[in-house]
Design a protein around this motif. Sequence first.
Motif, PDB file in Angstrom:
ATOM      1  N   ALA A   7       3.643   0.342   4.673  1.00 32.43           N
ATOM      2  CA  ALA A   7       4.240   0.555   5.994  1.00 32.43           C
ATOM      3  C   ALA A   7       3.252   1.200   6.956  1.00 32.43           C
ATOM      4  CB  ALA A   7       5.489   1.426   5.864  1.00 32.43           C
ATOM      5  N   LYS A   8       2.279   1.911   6.413  1.00 31.32           N
ATOM      6  CA  LYS A   8       1.300   2.612   7.254  1.00 31.32           C
ATOM      7  C   LYS A   8      -0.051   1.915   7.287  1.00 31.32           C
ATOM      8  CE  LYS A   8       3.470   6.996   5.954  1.00 31.32           C
ATOM      9  NZ  LYS A   8       3.327   8.234   5.134  1.00 31.32           N
ATOM     10  N   ALA A   9      -0.292   0.996   6.369  1.00 38.56           N
ATOM     11  CA  ALA A   9      -1.607   0.357   6.254  1.00 38.56           C
ATOM     12  C   ALA A   9      -1.853  -0.588   7.423  1.00 38.56           C
ATOM     13  CB  ALA A   9      -1.704  -0.409   4.941  1.00 38.56           C
ATOM     14  N   GLY A  10      -3.089  -0.679   7.836  1.00 35.38           N
ATOM     15  CA  GLY A  10      -3.461  -1.636   8.855  1.00 35.38           C
ATOM     16  C   GLY A  10      -3.672  -3.013   8.241  1.00 35.38           C
ATOM     17  N   PHE A  11      -3.677  -4.019   9.099  1.00 36.65           N
ATOM     18  CA  PHE A  11      -3.826  -5.394   8.616  1.00 36.65           C
ATOM     19  C   PHE A  11      -5.188  -5.599   7.959  1.00 36.65           C
ATOM     20  CE2 PHE A  11      -4.103 -10.115   9.451  1.00 36.65           C
ATOM     21  CZ  PHE A  11      -3.121 -10.445   8.540  1.00 36.65           C
ATOM     22  N   GLU A  12      -6.169  -4.755   8.324  1.00 37.49           N
ATOM     23  CA  GLU A  12      -7.501  -4.878   7.725  1.00 37.49           C
ATOM     24  C   GLU A  12      -7.502  -4.502   6.248  1.00 37.49           C
ATOM     25  OE1 GLU A  12      -6.990  -0.718   9.330  1.00 37.49           O
ATOM     26  OE2 GLU A  12      -6.632  -2.769  10.084  1.00 37.49           O
ATOM     27  N   GLU A  13      -6.398  -3.922   5.756  1.00 35.51           N
ATOM     28  CA  GLU A  13      -6.284  -3.575   4.336  1.00 35.51           C
ATOM     29  C   GLU A  13      -5.916  -4.777   3.477  1.00 35.51           C
ATOM     30  OE1 GLU A  13      -6.881  -0.680   3.014  1.00 35.51           O
ATOM     31  OE2 GLU A  13      -6.845   0.746   4.653  1.00 35.51           O
ATOM     32  N   LEU A  14      -5.637  -5.903   4.111  1.00 35.03           N
ATOM     33  CA  LEU A  14      -5.220  -7.084   3.371  1.00 35.03           C
ATOM     34  C   LEU A  14      -6.306  -7.518   2.386  1.00 35.03           C
ATOM     35  CD1 LEU A  14      -3.082  -9.346   3.043  1.00 35.03           C
ATOM     36  CD2 LEU A  14      -4.334 -10.629   4.791  1.00 35.03           C
ATOM     37  N   GLY A  15      -5.880  -7.841   1.170  1.00 35.23           N
ATOM     38  CA  GLY A  15      -6.825  -8.287   0.151  1.00 35.23           C
ATOM     39  C   GLY A  15      -6.667  -7.468  -1.113  1.00 35.23           C
ATOM     40  N   GLY A  16      -7.159  -7.992  -2.203  1.00 35.22           N
ATOM     41  CA  GLY A  16      -7.069  -7.289  -3.473  1.00 35.22           C
ATOM     42  C   GLY A  16      -8.028  -7.908  -4.469  1.00 35.22           C
ATOM     43  N   PHE A  17      -7.991  -7.390  -5.694  1.00 35.29           N
ATOM     44  CA  PHE A  17      -8.884  -7.909  -6.732  1.00 35.29           C
ATOM     45  C   PHE A  17      -8.171  -7.811  -8.067  1.00 35.29           C
ATOM     46  CE2 PHE A  17     -12.434  -7.583  -9.793  1.00 35.29           C
ATOM     47  CZ  PHE A  17     -13.084  -8.774  -9.486  1.00 35.29           C
ATOM     48  N   ALA A  18      -7.559  -8.914  -8.470  1.00 37.16           N
ATOM     49  CA  ALA A  18      -6.848  -8.987  -9.746  1.00 37.16           C
ATOM     50  C   ALA A  18      -7.164 -10.330 -10.391  1.00 37.16           C
ATOM     51  CB  ALA A  18      -5.353  -8.805  -9.536  1.00 37.16           C
ATOM     52  N   PRO A  19      -8.419 -10.541 -10.816  1.00 29.28           N
ATOM     53  CA  PRO A  19      -8.842 -11.869 -11.278  1.00 29.28           C
ATOM     54  C   PRO A  19      -8.080 -12.374 -12.494  1.00 29.28           C
ATOM     55  CG  PRO A  19     -10.524 -10.205 -11.742  1.00 29.28           C
ATOM     56  CD  PRO A  19      -9.532  -9.576 -10.833  1.00 29.28           C
ATOM     57  N   LEU A  20      -7.721 -11.503 -13.430  1.00 29.59           N
ATOM     58  CA  LEU A  20      -7.017 -11.977 -14.625  1.00 29.59           C
ATOM     59  C   LEU A  20      -5.630 -12.522 -14.259  1.00 29.59           C
ATOM     60  CD1 LEU A  20      -7.019 -12.397 -17.639  1.00 29.59           C
ATOM     61  CD2 LEU A  20      -6.166 -10.056 -17.932  1.00 29.59           C
ATOM     62  N   ILE A  21      -4.971 -11.872 -13.309  1.00 34.33           N
ATOM     63  CA  ILE A  21      -3.660 -12.350 -12.879  1.00 34.33           C
ATOM     64  C   ILE A  21      -3.800 -13.706 -12.187  1.00 34.33           C
ATOM     65  CG2 ILE A  21      -1.699 -11.867 -11.363  1.00 34.33           C
ATOM     66  CD1 ILE A  21      -2.233  -8.887 -11.850  1.00 34.33           C
ATOM     67  N   ASP A  22      -4.836 -13.851 -11.368  1.00 37.19           N
ATOM     68  CA  ASP A  22      -5.074 -15.137 -10.703  1.00 37.19           C
ATOM     69  C   ASP A  22      -5.426 -16.227 -11.707  1.00 37.19           C
ATOM     70  OD1 ASP A  22      -4.599 -13.874  -8.313  1.00 37.19           O
ATOM     71  OD2 ASP A  22      -6.713 -13.662  -7.772  1.00 37.19           O
ATOM     72  N   ILE A  23      -6.275 -15.887 -12.686  1.00 29.24           N
ATOM     73  CA  ILE A  23      -6.646 -16.860 -13.718  1.00 29.24           C
ATOM     74  C   ILE A  23      -5.428 -17.268 -14.525  1.00 29.24           C
ATOM     75  CG2 ILE A  23      -7.934 -17.131 -15.870  1.00 29.24           C
ATOM     76  CD1 ILE A  23     -10.145 -15.396 -14.571  1.00 29.24           C
TER      77      ILE A  23
END
Length: 239
Positions: free
Chosen positions: A208-224
């Motif tokens: 709720a407080k994060a800016g749009f520039e915070e978009l993104g993540g890193f969870a390669p095993l979940i994506d794989i």
Amino acid sequence: MAAPSSLSESRALLRLMTWMSPSFPVGAFTYSHGLEWAVEQGDVKDAETLRLWLLDVLQHGSGRSDAILLAEAWRRVTGQAGEIGEGVDLADLVDLALALNPSEERLLESESQGKAFVKAAKAGWPVLDGCGEDLVRDIARAPYPIAVGAVAGLSGIALEDALAAFLHGVVANLVSAGVRLVPLGQSDGIRVLAALEGELLSRADWAAKAGFEELGGFAPLIDIASMKHETQYTRLFRS
């Protein structure tokens, strides 16, 4: 389009409970978000490994990104990210959210649930009344988090409440999938949900407080896992 009026806290709570209920017809029970492959590979094999998997979803995976996308959609339709009215533009946000899906099945999961959510919400409430044609069109094709964020904003539901309900619904569905797949007992499933309460509230408050520039993540095993699930031989779920 006039600015949305706030619902009473009780009415907003009831509406969110309905929207995020397993009985709301978005088809969430048919998707495992790649969890089915993780169970087959032995990465998720008990309540604790399920909890850790879901923690990664919330902190680094789609839970993080979807929360920010939901918040941005909410801000755009409530005028907190620009002028409200027929000129509200979700098109670029919808396109970005669709492009962020790392696999065909994850795209199906998010896109199908988003369309089903909007259709069901419109059947029960006048959630898009008074909206411009462009906004109605964009919401109708929006993936799940943007659909929820936009409809919640237009309905006068507080952002923090919408985020907490959405994230809880996502996690509860995956816990249900884990109970069936591992398999786990119902008590273990409840313990996993209870253990994640604090993280769900923390993640909703952060988004709720994060800016749009915070978009993104890193969870390669979940994506794989979502990619591998596409060719998994025996499957109960669509993702």
